[in-house]
Structures are given as structure tokens and as C-alpha cells.
Design a protein around this motif. Structure first.
Motif, PDB file in Angstrom:
ATOM      1  N   ALA A 103       0.826  -1.210   0.000  1.00 40.56           N
ATOM      2  CA  ALA A 103       0.000   0.000   0.000  1.00 40.56           C
ATOM      3  C   ALA A 103       0.857   1.254   0.000  1.00 40.56           C
ATOM      4  N   ALA A 104       1.967   1.230   0.744  1.00 42.88           N
ATOM      5  CA  ALA A 104       2.842   2.396   0.802  1.00 42.88           C
ATOM      6  C   ALA A 104       3.487   2.672  -0.556  1.00 42.88           C
ATOM      7  N   LEU A 105       3.849   1.629  -1.279  1.00 43.72           N
ATOM      8  CA  LEU A 105       4.529   1.789  -2.569  1.00 43.72           C
ATOM      9  C   LEU A 105       3.571   2.104  -3.705  1.00 43.72           C
ATOM     10  N   GLY A 106       2.305   1.742  -3.569  1.00 42.58           N
ATOM     11  CA  GLY A 106       1.332   2.037  -4.610  1.00 42.58           C
ATOM     12  C   GLY A 106       1.674   1.357  -5.924  1.00 42.58           C
ATOM     13  N   ASP A 107       1.706   2.123  -7.006  1.00 42.07           N
ATOM     14  CA  ASP A 107       1.955   1.566  -8.339  1.00 42.07           C
ATOM     15  C   ASP A 107       3.341   0.951  -8.480  1.00 42.07           C
ATOM     16  N   ARG A 108       4.246   1.288  -7.569  1.00 46.13           N
ATOM     17  CA  ARG A 108       5.617   0.766  -7.647  1.00 46.13           C
ATOM     18  C   ARG A 108       5.767  -0.580  -6.947  1.00 46.13           C
ATOM     19  N   ALA A 109       4.697  -1.077  -6.329  1.00 43.02           N
ATOM     20  CA  ALA A 109       4.785  -2.304  -5.542  1.00 43.02           C
ATOM     21  C   ALA A 109       4.883  -3.535  -6.432  1.00 43.02           C
ATOM     22  N   PRO A 110       5.824  -4.424  -6.157  1.00 41.99           N
ATOM     23  CA  PRO A 110       5.907  -5.662  -6.939  1.00 41.99           C
ATOM     24  C   PRO A 110       4.763  -6.612  -6.580  1.00 41.99           C
ATOM     25  N   ALA A 111       4.357  -7.434  -7.538  1.00 40.29           N
ATOM     26  CA  ALA A 111       3.214  -8.329  -7.343  1.00 40.29           C
ATOM     27  C   ALA A 111       3.481  -9.391  -6.282  1.00 40.29           C
ATOM     28  N   TRP A 112       4.734  -9.699  -6.030  1.00 30.13           N
ATOM     29  CA  TRP A 112       5.019 -10.765  -5.070  1.00 30.13           C
ATOM     30  C   TRP A 112       4.607 -10.417  -3.648  1.00 30.13           C
ATOM     31  N   LEU A 113       4.427  -9.142  -3.340  1.00 27.70           N
ATOM     32  CA  LEU A 113       4.053  -8.775  -1.974  1.00 27.70           C
ATOM     33  C   LEU A 113       2.724  -9.422  -1.586  1.00 27.70           C
ATOM     34  N   LEU A 114       1.726  -9.300  -2.423  1.00 29.76           N
ATOM     35  CA  LEU A 114       0.437  -9.937  -2.136  1.00 29.76           C
ATOM     36  C   LEU A 114       0.548 -11.449  -2.183  1.00 29.76           C
ATOM     37  N   ALA A 115       1.228 -11.972  -3.169  1.00 24.59           N
ATOM     38  CA  ALA A 115       1.359 -13.425  -3.291  1.00 24.59           C
ATOM     39  C   ALA A 115       2.051 -14.021  -2.068  1.00 24.59           C
ATOM     40  N   ASP A 116       3.094 -13.348  -1.596  1.00 24.32           N
ATOM     41  CA  ASP A 116       3.819 -13.852  -0.428  1.00 24.32           C
ATOM     42  C   ASP A 116       2.994 -13.714   0.842  1.00 24.32           C
ATOM     43  N   ALA A 117       2.220 -12.638   0.961  1.00 22.81           N
ATOM     44  CA  ALA A 117       1.340 -12.480   2.117  1.00 22.81           C
ATOM     45  C   ALA A 117       0.335 -13.619   2.184  1.00 22.81           C
ATOM     46  N   ARG A 118      -0.231 -13.975   1.035  1.00 15.01           N
ATOM     47  CA  ARG A 118      -1.151 -15.107   0.980  1.00 15.01           C
ATOM     48  C   ARG A 118      -0.455 -16.397   1.425  1.00 15.01           C
ATOM     49  N   ALA A 119       0.744 -16.604   0.911  1.00  9.78           N
ATOM     50  CA  ALA A 119       1.467 -17.840   1.199  1.00  9.78           C
ATOM     51  C   ALA A 119       1.796 -17.958   2.684  1.00  9.78           C
ATOM     52  N   LEU A 120       2.221 -16.858   3.294  1.00  9.42           N
ATOM     53  CA  LEU A 120       2.541 -16.886   4.712  1.00  9.42           C
ATOM     54  C   LEU A 120       1.302 -17.123   5.572  1.00  9.42           C
ATOM     55  N   PHE A 121       0.206 -16.489   5.220  1.00  9.69           N
ATOM     56  CA  PHE A 121      -1.025 -16.694   5.981  1.00  9.69           C
ATOM     57  C   PHE A 121      -1.465 -18.149   5.876  1.00  9.69           C
ATOM     58  N   ASP A 122      -1.452 -18.694   4.671  1.00  7.87           N
ATOM     59  CA  ASP A 122      -1.834 -20.089   4.474  1.00  7.87           C
ATOM     60  C   ASP A 122      -0.925 -21.020   5.260  1.00  7.87           C
ATOM     61  N   SER A 123       0.379 -20.748   5.235  1.00  7.09           N
ATOM     62  CA  SER A 123       1.326 -21.572   5.972  1.00  7.09           C
ATOM     63  C   SER A 123       1.050 -21.511   7.467  1.00  7.09           C
ATOM     64  N   SER A 124       0.697 -20.342   7.959  1.00 15.13           N
ATOM     65  CA  SER A 124       0.433 -20.154   9.390  1.00 15.13           C
ATOM     66  C   SER A 124      -0.762 -20.970   9.848  1.00 15.13           C
ATOM     67  N   VAL A 125      -1.882 -20.857   9.148  1.00 17.89           N
ATOM     68  CA  VAL A 125      -3.087 -21.552   9.608  1.00 17.89           C
ATOM     69  C   VAL A 125      -2.986 -23.055   9.348  1.00 17.89           C
ATOM     70  N   ARG A 126      -2.277 -23.439   8.307  1.00 15.13           N
ATOM     71  CA  ARG A 126      -2.154 -24.864   7.977  1.00 15.13           C
ATOM     72  C   ARG A 126      -1.219 -25.577   8.951  1.00 15.13           C
ATOM     73  N   ARG A 127      -0.158 -24.901   9.347  1.00 16.70           N
ATOM     74  CA  ARG A 127       0.836 -25.551  10.197  1.00 16.70           C
ATOM     75  C   ARG A 127       0.686 -25.221  11.681  1.00 16.70           C
ATOM     76  N   GLY A 128       0.060 -24.074  11.986  1.00 10.72           N
ATOM     77  CA  GLY A 128       0.071 -23.622  13.372  1.00 10.72           C
ATOM     78  C   GLY A 128      -1.248 -23.624  14.099  1.00 10.72           C
ATOM     79  N   TRP A 129      -2.376 -23.626  13.376  1.00  8.40           N
ATOM     80  CA  TRP A 129      -3.679 -23.489  14.020  1.00  8.40           C
ATOM     81  C   TRP A 129      -4.224 -24.869  14.426  1.00  8.40           C
ATOM     82  N   GLY A 130      -4.359 -25.067  15.746  1.00 10.89           N
ATOM     83  CA  GLY A 130      -4.968 -26.287  16.257  1.00 10.89           C
ATOM     84  C   GLY A 130      -4.226 -27.565  15.933  1.00 10.89           C
TER      85      GLY A 130
END
Length: 394
Positions: free
Chosen positions: A251-278
């Protein structure tokens, strides 16, 4: 009651509890489970800076008592916690080590206090930026040093992802408050190295500990698995925190932000709930995992749940996808039932069955994570929270 009204009520409850942390001798102290100052623990820079940040945000929201508390914190950062001889900030009033972790929060506090218009905040902000630039920033590799001795003559042979992560948070605030976008670019660079390169190479697990030349040290603190800041293994809550921060960087970078930021955020969240939740048969996130994804420390930490709430909220707002909204509701339900204490504050540590525990964290010294969990779902991902808080005045 609307979600926003409920969040605001929980935020005000936290602020009322946290006011007890103000130490008449300077700074903010460690609160015990009942909300009283624990005099056996020294006033620490990380707690003082975090609380200064919280009260600066609350001042922006119109709390009539918050300004004096933010000023109380700034006074300590200019006084008892500051090294007038060599510059920079001590880890606590009894520890003259100068650490990246603490300096990241001094920067965050100074940015928030400056945005709130608090006196002397600019003085602290100017100095901490200079100290980070000259002492903690390793320009050759674009990553920070971890700590120094009092006189800045010796640095620790350790590098950490935790302090690096909090520099991302503080650099984003610095870029917004000062207008110097170099701090946004540095936040991106840190995120790329720790997440896009290193975490990706470890199956979306974030290594926490590194040697002085930034090689991963996966066995670090194997004999001190419950260390409150440097535990052995992988800390699931940090994966969630990184996921959120990547969206703030985007959000801070706006149009200059690389696409991997969102993709990596998704991947980390998925990894967290899959490996760490319950994963041990009980609801909640385990504190740490080994590198085979087996639980090491099974306690449930309040800050992990707070970061889960914020990560789910940020991803839901960024993508509009219902599963993130469902996780947001699930996490708040867990927090409401288990972490929010009717006597005040959030229970910092729980046993796997949800009962209070104190194996890693005793008392309730930290309001920062829980406070942000009640506020950030109502704010845009950029700019820094202190610059937008006044839009939520009630």
C-alpha cells in the motif's frame, strides 16, 4: 452494536488498563496479571516506546488523557533511557546494550508522537533516524546489525528476523511521517530478503535466527526453547505479522509495488493456519514449531492472536475474499473467549486448553499488539496509523 463500535470499546478498555503502566520515575513499566507495576522488572525501552506509540495514536483519536501519557513516554526516551554520552538508547534502565529491536520501537514511537504533534517528538525522531543510519544500517548488504555495546565499539555476532521485521514497520512509518521514501524502499528490501528469498526457500516458514553474515541458523537456542524473544524453531505469529506488513509495504509503494508482496502475504497466511492453528488438537496457534512442523512450545500467546486478527483483516480488505473474513471472525471469537480478561488487558499466555499460563510471559506488559488489533481493521493499510487516526475520532 456494530463491529466498529465493539472494536472501539475494546480499544478503550485496553487504554484504561494500560495507563497503569506509567512509572512516576519515568517511562512505562511491566504490568502484572492484575495490572499493577512489577517493581522487580526494570523500565525497558521496548515497553516504553510501544506504550508511547499507543498513547500517541490514542491522542490522535481524541482521548483527553492520552497526550500527557505520550509526553511521559517521550520524556523517558529523552531522559532515563537515553545515552547522553554516546547517543542512542539503552535496552532498559539497567541494561546498557543498544539493540535494533528497541531502536525500531523508538523510531515507531517518535513517528507516531510527531504525527500527533507532541512536543520534543521531532527531536527524538531526528536522532533515532541518524542512529539507525549510522549504527544499525549495514549499507553493504541492506540489512541491519542486531546490537552494540554502550560505546558502539562491538556488535553481536547474531542477526535476527524479529528486529528486521520491526524495522519494516518503523521504516514504513518513517517514510510516511518524514516524506523521505527511502524508508519505504528499505522496508521493501528487508521484506524481500527475509520473506521473498529466505522464507520462500524454507517452504514459507520464516527462519528467525542468522549468523553475522546472514546465513540461517536453524538450531539457534535449541537449548532455550522458551526464550521470549529468540526461541528455537519457527515462530508462527511472525509469519502472520510478516503477512500483514507485506500488505502495508504494498500500500505504501502504490503503483511501484511488486506483485510478489500480495502473493507472499497469501502464502505466509496459508502456511500459518495450515501448520500452526490447532495442530495439537486444541484451538489456537502454537507458539513455535520445529523444522518438521512439530509443535515445540504449545502455549498460546496473545500477540500471535492479535497479529492473526490483523493479517486476516488486511487480506480480506485487500482481496475481498470471504475465507479471510471467516478467519477474522474465528480469531476474534477465540480472543474474546480466551484472551480478553474481564479485569482488564489481555491474558498474555494460555495453556493449550485455554487456561492462563506463564511459562514464557508472566503478567500483561504489552498492550501494543492487542491495541492495534482493535484499531487497524478500521484503518487503511497506508499511510501510517498515526496520520489517519483523527478520521476515527468519536
Amino acid at each position: 452494536m456494530t463491529d466498529g463500535d465493539w472494536l472501539a470499546a475494546r480499544r478503550r478498555d485496553l487504554v484504561g488498563f494500560a495507563k497503569n503502566a506509567a512509572d512516576p520515575a519515568g517511562g512505562f513499566g511491566w504490568l502484572d496479571a492484575e495490572g499493577d507495576l512489577d517493581r522487580d522488572k526494570p523500565v525497558a525501552t521496548w515497553i516504553t516506546a510501544r506504550m508511547t506509540h499507543v498513547f500517541a495514536l490514542e491522542d490522535g483519536l481524541g482521548d483527553p488523557g492520552a497526550a500527557a501519557l505520550a509526553d511521559h513516554g517521550i520524556a523517558a526516551l529523552r531522559g532515563v533511557l537515553h545515552d547522553d554520552e554516546n547517543g542512542g538508547w539503552f535496552s532498559s534502565v539497567s541494561d546498557t546494550t543498544k539493540a535494533a529491536y528497541e531502536h525500531s520501537f523508538v523510531l515507531l514511537a517518535a513517528c507516531s508522537a510527531q504525527a500527533a504533534g507532541r512536543p520534543h517528538a521531532e527531536e527524538v525522531l531526528t536522532e533515532v533516524l541518524e542512529v539507525i543510519e549510522t549504527r544499525f544500517w549495514d549499507a553493504e548488504i541492506g540489512l541491519p546489525f542486531e546490537s552494540w555495546d554502550k560505546a558502539w565499539t562491538a556488535t553481536e555476532a547474531y542477526r535476527g528476523a524479529n528486529s528486521t521485521m520491526h524495522f519494516v514497520e518503523a521504516f514504513l512509518a518513517a517514510g510516511d511521517v518524514t516524506g523521505d521514501k527511502i524508508w519505504h524502499e528499505r522496508a521493501l528490501g528487508l521484506s524481500e530478503r527475509i520473506v521473498h528469498v529466505t522464507a520462500a526457500a524454507h517452504g514459507w516458514r520464516v527462519p528467525e535466527h542468522f549468523t553475522e553474515d546472514w546465513r540461517t541458523d536453524l538450531n539457534y537456542n535449541r537449548d532455550d526453547q522458551r526464550h521470549p524473544f529468540r526461541p528455537f524453531g519457527a515462530t508462527v505469529g511472525h509469519w502472520l505479522e510478516w503477512a500483514r506488513l507485506l500488505l502495508h509495504v504494498e500500500a505504501a509503494l502504490g503503483d511501484r509495488a511488486p506483485a510478489w508482496l500480495l502473493a507472499d502475504a497469501r502464502a505466509l497466511f496459508d502456511s500459518s493456519v495450515r501448520r500452526g492453528w490447532g495442530v495439537d488438537g486444541h484451538l489456537g496457534f502454537v507458539y513455535t514449531l520445529d523444522w518438521d512442523d512439530l509443535p515445540v512450545v504449545r502455549q498460546r500467546m496473545h500477540w500471535v492472536m492479535a497479529e492473526a486478527i490483523m493479517a486476516a483483516s488486511a487480506l480480506h480488505r485487500r482481496t475481498g475474499e470471504d475465507p479471510y473474513g471467516d478467519w477474522y471472525a474465528t480469531f476474534w471469537e477465540y480472543a474474546r473467549k480466551n484472551h480478553i480478561d474481564p479485569i482488564g488487558g489481555w491474558r498474555h499466555e494460555l495453556a493449550p486448553n485455554g487456561t492462563p499460563s506463564a511459562g514464557v510471559w508472566a503478567g500483561k506488559p504489552d498492550t501494543y499488539h492487542a491495541y492495534q488489533a482493535t484499531l487497524f481493521p478500521l484503518l487503511p493499510l497506508a499511510p501510517a496509523a498515526a496520520l489517519t487516526c483523527r478520521t476515527l475520532r468519536k
